[in-house]
Design a protein around this motif. Structure first.
Motif, mmCIF file in Angstrom:
data_model
loop_
_atom_site.group_PDB
_atom_site.id
_atom_site.type_symbol
_atom_site.label_atom_id
_atom_site.label_comp_id
_atom_site.label_asym_id
_atom_site.label_seq_id
_atom_site.Cartn_x
_atom_site.Cartn_y
_atom_site.Cartn_z
ATOM 1 N N LYS A 71 0.821 -1.208 0.000
ATOM 2 C CA LYS A 71 0.000 0.000 0.000
ATOM 3 C C LYS A 71 0.857 1.262 0.000
ATOM 4 O O LYS A 71 0.450 2.306 -0.502
ATOM 5 C CB LYS A 71 -0.955 -0.008 1.194
ATOM 6 C CG LYS A 71 -2.062 -1.049 1.084
ATOM 7 C CD LYS A 71 -3.037 -0.933 2.225
ATOM 8 C CE LYS A 71 -4.177 -1.940 2.077
ATOM 9 N NZ LYS A 71 -5.050 -1.618 0.928
ATOM 10 N N ILE A 72 2.048 1.176 0.586
ATOM 11 C CA ILE A 72 2.935 2.338 0.607
ATOM 12 C C ILE A 72 3.301 2.754 -0.814
ATOM 13 O O ILE A 72 3.423 3.939 -1.125
ATOM 14 C CB ILE A 72 4.199 2.034 1.429
ATOM 15 C CG1 ILE A 72 3.821 1.811 2.899
ATOM 16 C CG2 ILE A 72 5.214 3.167 1.317
ATOM 17 C CD1 ILE A 72 4.993 1.467 3.785
ATOM 18 N N VAL A 92 7.965 12.456 -1.033
ATOM 19 C CA VAL A 92 8.910 12.684 -2.128
ATOM 20 C C VAL A 92 9.153 11.415 -2.938
ATOM 21 O O VAL A 92 9.241 11.456 -4.165
ATOM 22 C CB VAL A 92 10.242 13.232 -1.582
ATOM 23 C CG1 VAL A 92 11.284 13.345 -2.692
ATOM 24 C CG2 VAL A 92 10.014 14.588 -0.918
ATOM 25 N N GLY A 93 9.262 10.264 -2.257
ATOM 26 C CA GLY A 93 9.496 9.034 -3.004
ATOM 27 C C GLY A 93 10.038 7.924 -2.129
ATOM 28 O O GLY A 93 10.140 8.049 -0.905
ATOM 29 N N ILE A 94 10.397 6.807 -2.779
ATOM 30 C CA ILE A 94 10.935 5.631 -2.099
ATOM 31 C C ILE A 94 12.231 5.234 -2.792
ATOM 32 O O ILE A 94 12.313 5.236 -4.025
ATOM 33 C CB ILE A 94 9.928 4.464 -2.131
ATOM 34 C CG1 ILE A 94 8.705 4.811 -1.269
ATOM 35 C CG2 ILE A 94 10.568 3.163 -1.653
ATOM 36 C CD1 ILE A 94 7.586 3.803 -1.364
ATOM 37 N N PRO A 97 0.970 8.508 -4.193
ATOM 38 C CA PRO A 97 1.534 9.332 -5.268
ATOM 39 C C PRO A 97 2.504 10.384 -4.735
ATOM 40 O O PRO A 97 2.310 10.933 -3.647
ATOM 41 C CB PRO A 97 0.297 9.992 -5.888
ATOM 42 C CG PRO A 97 -0.712 10.015 -4.796
ATOM 43 C CD PRO A 97 -0.460 8.793 -3.959
ATOM 44 N N VAL A 98 3.541 10.642 -5.494
ATOM 45 C CA VAL A 98 4.506 11.673 -5.133
ATOM 46 C C VAL A 98 3.794 13.023 -5.037
ATOM 47 O O VAL A 98 2.960 13.367 -5.871
ATOM 48 C CB VAL A 98 5.637 11.742 -6.178
ATOM 49 C CG1 VAL A 98 6.528 12.960 -5.937
ATOM 50 C CG2 VAL A 98 6.461 10.463 -6.145
ATOM 51 N N GLY A 99 4.114 13.777 -3.994
ATOM 52 C CA GLY A 99 3.505 15.086 -3.802
ATOM 53 C C GLY A 99 2.322 15.088 -2.865
ATOM 54 O O GLY A 99 1.863 16.159 -2.457
ATOM 55 N N MET A 126 13.954 14.104 4.607
ATOM 56 C CA MET A 126 14.012 13.172 5.721
ATOM 57 C C MET A 126 13.845 11.752 5.173
ATOM 58 O O MET A 126 12.860 11.458 4.495
ATOM 59 C CB MET A 126 12.897 13.485 6.732
ATOM 60 C CG MET A 126 12.903 12.598 7.961
ATOM 61 S SD MET A 126 11.408 12.848 8.980
ATOM 62 C CE MET A 126 11.425 14.631 9.170
ATOM 63 N N TYR A 127 14.805 10.890 5.463
ATOM 64 C CA TYR A 127 14.769 9.501 5.019
ATOM 65 C C TYR A 127 14.313 8.631 6.191
ATOM 66 O O TYR A 127 15.000 8.543 7.215
ATOM 67 C CB TYR A 127 16.146 9.047 4.544
ATOM 68 C CG TYR A 127 16.565 9.630 3.214
ATOM 69 C CD1 TYR A 127 16.651 8.829 2.081
ATOM 70 C CD2 TYR A 127 16.870 10.979 3.087
ATOM 71 C CE1 TYR A 127 17.042 9.356 0.850
ATOM 72 C CE2 TYR A 127 17.257 11.521 1.867
ATOM 73 C CZ TYR A 127 17.339 10.703 0.760
ATOM 74 O OH TYR A 127 17.721 11.232 -0.449
#
Length: 225
Positions: free
Chosen positions: A6-7, A34-36, A11-13, A96-97
């Motif tokens: 599900k992660i 931001v993304g994966i 959507p980005v943004g 942030m990661y």
């Protein structure tokens, strides 16, 4: 379906909520996804210092966080997981990661459950009103919301139609509804405030209402996650 998948539907943004539990009172802020990276890191933008500058000292590598966001679907669902901040970057932009979680939880957004929020809106159309009013949505469900209009004692009839305009992240939507309850509260030495219970017109607003959940990041009790 594997809950971890599900992660990857996010959507980005889209707006997400980050909660930090290392303080006596949990700190919450909203930011953008931001993304994966290689299924290892869930990346979000660092909070805006203009709004959340007082939180920056609480955000550091290794701090435990709870992440929440809304996925749209037939009814929509809230996704939440616990993890830790792996590292923070400053260049070329502040990010942030967060470590990818082992466990992800999901809850459907039910029409009969209300969630606390603080979502600004503008009343742009209402019987008996000759101007727009700024208001705050203090709780929200798929079927309706509660509005608070500060410093105003509005004279509005029940069952009046109302239009609410929401603006965020360059989006602009208007949701129609019906005033089902209204009361004016006068408190000692304070200006009056008007509280209204609004029933949404679901057939017309269903997709826009789901966007409100994504925008407001409903306030789930941290003990549940």
């Amino acid at each position: 379906m594997d809950m971890l998948k599900k992660i990857f539907e996010l959507p980005v943004g889209q707006r997400v909520e980050i909660q930090i539990n290392k303080t006596s009172v949990p700190l919450r802020f909203q930011t953008e996804f931001v993304g994966i990276v290689k299924k290892r890191f869930f990346i979000v933008a660092m909070p805006d210092t203009r709004k959340f500058g007082d939180m920056r000292d609480a955000i550091y590598e290794g701090v435990a966080v709870v992440v929440r966001f809304v996925l749209e679907g037939d009814l929509g669902e809230v996704i939440a997981f616990r993890s830790d901040v792996e590292f923070i970057t400053s260049h070329p932009t502040k990010l942030m990661y967060i470590d990818m979680p082992q466990i992800v939880e999901s809850r459907p957004i039910r029409s009969d459950r209300r969630f606390e929020t603080r979502l600004p809106t503008q009343i742009t159309k209402m019987a008996g009103a000759d101007s727009d009013y700024s208001a705050l949505v203090v709780n929200l469900s798929m079927s309706g919301c509660q509005l608070v209009v500060q410093d105003e004692a509005l004279d509005v009839e029940k069952d009046s139609h109302i239009d609410l305009r929401f603006q965020w992240l360059q989006q602009d939507i208007t949701i129609t509804g019906i005033v089902r309850d209204i009361r004016v509260v006068h408190r000692d030495d304070e200006s009056p405030q008007t509280m209204m219970g609004i029933q949404f017109a679901r057939s017309r607003n269903n997709e826009d209402i789901k966007q409100l959940f994504a925008a407001s990041l409903i306030d789930i009790d941290s003990a549940d996650y």
